[in-house]
Design a protein around this motif. Sequence first.
Motif, mmCIF file in Angstrom:
data_model
loop_
_atom_site.group_PDB
_atom_site.id
_atom_site.type_symbol
_atom_site.label_atom_id
_atom_site.label_comp_id
_atom_site.label_asym_id
_atom_site.label_seq_id
_atom_site.Cartn_x
_atom_site.Cartn_y
_atom_site.Cartn_z
ATOM 1 N N LEU A 87 -30.167 -52.393 -13.590
ATOM 2 C CA LEU A 87 -31.212 -53.009 -13.057
ATOM 3 C C LEU A 87 -31.816 -53.011 -11.866
ATOM 4 O O LEU A 87 -33.040 -53.135 -11.501
ATOM 5 N N ASN A 88 -30.672 -52.905 -10.965
ATOM 6 C CA ASN A 88 -31.052 -52.511 -9.503
ATOM 7 C C ASN A 88 -29.974 -51.747 -8.889
ATOM 8 O O ASN A 88 -29.172 -52.298 -8.303
ATOM 9 N N PRO A 89 -30.067 -50.568 -8.943
ATOM 10 C CA PRO A 89 -29.006 -49.462 -8.428
ATOM 11 C C PRO A 89 -28.801 -49.626 -6.968
ATOM 12 O O PRO A 89 -27.898 -49.234 -6.458
ATOM 13 N N ASN A 90 -29.816 -50.360 -6.180
ATOM 14 C CA ASN A 90 -29.991 -50.344 -4.717
ATOM 15 C C ASN A 90 -29.379 -51.611 -4.140
ATOM 16 O O ASN A 90 -29.517 -51.767 -3.089
ATOM 17 N N SER A 91 -28.648 -52.418 -5.117
ATOM 18 C CA SER A 91 -28.157 -53.689 -4.827
ATOM 19 C C SER A 91 -27.182 -53.356 -3.683
ATOM 20 O O SER A 91 -26.285 -52.418 -3.597
ATOM 21 N N PRO A 92 -26.935 -54.373 -2.641
ATOM 22 C CA PRO A 92 -25.665 -54.411 -1.610
ATOM 23 C C PRO A 92 -24.466 -54.160 -2.060
ATOM 24 O O PRO A 92 -23.718 -53.693 -1.343
ATOM 25 N N CYS A 93 -24.361 -54.641 -3.366
ATOM 26 C CA CYS A 93 -22.955 -54.590 -3.891
ATOM 27 C C CYS A 93 -22.495 -53.393 -4.394
ATOM 28 O O CYS A 93 -21.235 -53.152 -5.138
ATOM 29 N N MET A 94 -23.198 -52.638 -4.748
ATOM 30 C CA MET A 94 -23.258 -51.158 -5.383
ATOM 31 C C MET A 94 -22.397 -50.072 -4.486
ATOM 32 O O MET A 94 -22.986 -50.103 -3.189
ATOM 33 N N ARG A 95 -21.305 -49.481 -5.046
ATOM 34 C CA ARG A 95 -20.495 -48.482 -4.407
ATOM 35 C C ARG A 95 -20.558 -47.485 -5.340
ATOM 36 O O ARG A 95 -19.888 -47.627 -6.382
ATOM 37 N N GLU A 96 -20.924 -46.119 -5.170
ATOM 38 C CA GLU A 96 -20.884 -45.116 -5.884
ATOM 39 C C GLU A 96 -21.369 -45.548 -7.490
ATOM 40 O O GLU A 96 -20.754 -44.928 -8.399
ATOM 41 N N GLY A 97 -22.340 -46.179 -7.592
ATOM 42 C CA GLY A 97 -22.725 -46.511 -9.150
ATOM 43 C C GLY A 97 -22.200 -47.635 -9.586
ATOM 44 O O GLY A 97 -22.439 -47.980 -10.673
ATOM 45 N N VAL A 98 -21.306 -48.274 -8.952
ATOM 46 C CA VAL A 98 -20.456 -49.527 -9.610
ATOM 47 C C VAL A 98 -20.555 -50.385 -8.887
ATOM 48 O O VAL A 98 -20.395 -50.618 -7.484
ATOM 49 N N CYS A 99 -20.868 -51.861 -9.442
ATOM 50 C CA CYS A 99 -20.644 -53.106 -8.799
ATOM 51 C C CYS A 99 -19.427 -53.386 -8.179
ATOM 52 O O CYS A 99 -18.342 -53.324 -8.944
ATOM 53 N N THR A 100 -19.193 -53.710 -7.082
ATOM 54 C CA THR A 100 -17.948 -54.120 -6.391
ATOM 55 C C THR A 100 -17.593 -55.112 -6.667
ATOM 56 O O THR A 100 -16.238 -55.546 -6.826
ATOM 57 N N LYS A 101 -18.267 -56.128 -7.101
ATOM 58 C CA LYS A 101 -17.723 -57.519 -7.795
ATOM 59 C C LYS A 101 -17.639 -57.363 -9.342
ATOM 60 O O LYS A 101 -17.490 -58.471 -9.905
ATOM 61 N N LEU A 102 -17.706 -56.152 -9.644
ATOM 62 C CA LEU A 102 -17.634 -56.075 -11.252
ATOM 63 C C LEU A 102 -18.521 -56.836 -12.145
ATOM 64 O O LEU A 102 -18.079 -57.433 -13.412
ATOM 65 N N TYR A 103 -19.805 -56.844 -11.632
ATOM 66 C CA TYR A 103 -20.955 -57.371 -12.739
ATOM 67 C C TYR A 103 -21.602 -56.225 -13.298
ATOM 68 O O TYR A 103 -21.831 -55.425 -12.736
ATOM 69 N N PRO A 104 -22.096 -56.494 -14.360
ATOM 70 C CA PRO A 104 -21.904 -57.666 -15.226
ATOM 71 C C PRO A 104 -20.616 -57.740 -15.935
ATOM 72 O O PRO A 104 -20.017 -56.971 -16.176
ATOM 73 N N LYS A 105 -20.297 -59.074 -16.097
ATOM 74 C CA LYS A 105 -18.859 -59.558 -16.811
ATOM 75 C C LYS A 105 -19.016 -59.214 -18.095
ATOM 76 O O LYS A 105 -20.054 -59.000 -18.746
ATOM 77 N N GLU A 106 -17.822 -59.390 -18.906
ATOM 78 C CA GLU A 106 -17.898 -59.397 -20.269
ATOM 79 C C GLU A 106 -18.240 -60.818 -20.922
ATOM 80 O O GLU A 106 -17.573 -61.754 -20.527
ATOM 81 N N PHE A 107 -18.812 -60.574 -22.140
ATOM 82 C CA PHE A 107 -18.919 -61.985 -22.991
ATOM 83 C C PHE A 107 -17.437 -62.202 -23.189
ATOM 84 O O PHE A 107 -16.424 -61.473 -23.766
ATOM 85 N N ARG A 108 -17.183 -63.579 -23.382
ATOM 86 C CA ARG A 108 -15.927 -63.901 -23.713
ATOM 87 C C ARG A 108 -15.936 -65.401 -24.280
ATOM 88 O O ARG A 108 -16.451 -66.567 -23.866
ATOM 89 N N GLU A 109 -15.472 -65.682 -25.784
ATOM 90 C CA GLU A 109 -15.374 -66.764 -26.378
ATOM 91 C C GLU A 109 -14.652 -67.906 -25.676
ATOM 92 O O GLU A 109 -15.267 -68.955 -25.916
ATOM 93 N N LYS A 110 -13.461 -67.507 -25.180
ATOM 94 C CA LYS A 110 -12.583 -68.741 -24.633
ATOM 95 C C LYS A 110 -11.996 -68.078 -23.204
ATOM 96 O O LYS A 110 -12.126 -66.986 -22.955
ATOM 97 N N THR A 111 -11.841 -68.882 -22.315
ATOM 98 C CA THR A 111 -11.280 -68.710 -21.252
ATOM 99 C C THR A 111 -9.813 -68.266 -21.289
ATOM 100 O O THR A 111 -9.051 -68.760 -22.164
ATOM 101 N N GLU A 112 -9.482 -67.115 -20.510
ATOM 102 C CA GLU A 112 -8.082 -66.562 -20.613
ATOM 103 C C GLU A 112 -7.365 -66.735 -19.181
ATOM 104 O O GLU A 112 -8.329 -66.395 -18.281
#
Length: 244
Positions: A87-112
């Motif tokens: 959605l935004n490859p130039n975001s400050p959190c991006m490093r080598e094409g990957v989000c350093t904060k690991l977004y977007p997260k995965e869908f999850r039905e319950k907290t683990e």
Amino acid sequence: MKLTELLDDIIKRNLFGRVISYIYVIEFQKRGLPHAHILLTLDTYSKIRTKDDIDKYVSAELPDPIADPTLFQIITRCMIHGPCGTLNPNSPCMREGVCTKLYPKEFREKTEENINGYPMYQRKCTESVRVGRHDLDNRWVVPYNPWLSKKFNAHINVEVCASIKSVKYLYKYVYKGHDAASIRFENKKKLDHDEILSLLDSRYVSAPEAMWRLNEFNLSEKSHTVVRLAVHLPDQQAIVYQDG
């Protein structure tokens, strides 16, 4: 004022339970915006141990826009990451094409639970909502406490952490020193220049940070003093002789 009120809610009014120790650090971003990192230790009876305890204090989902439109507006304005990635490859959190904060997260039905870091919070698969120019869902929500978000109407990231790394992470801010800026001086007319003298590593102080320091506001505070204990081999204890 907001920081003082936030600390009172957490420490004196026991929002998350009885706090037995805490430390907070004020950090200034390059744009000059201050924000606080707060680490809490709860007593035995207040510790967040189960998935239900985590869900009681932390949410990583969009609120119901019909049931609570005020909270929905606050979360979509203050607690959405990025967006980044495709959605935004130039975001400050991006490093080598990957989000350093690991977004977007995965869908999850319950907290683990996760004993070595942050829990993997419940993020149910729901319909996307329009946030700015993009349609986003629960995968982009930064974990928050609904009560704090609604009261302060600000970005307040709340996490449950069981890792010693959280302590190291916060003390890094205490001892890392001031922000720095590297300045380069160039004289295009001069061919032979001293490369060492042409570069200057300087302390970077924004206007809000200068104001904060001039008013002698605290940049960090902790409830307990940490004392380093000397470690020695057997029969090699340090000996101190008194005068006489």
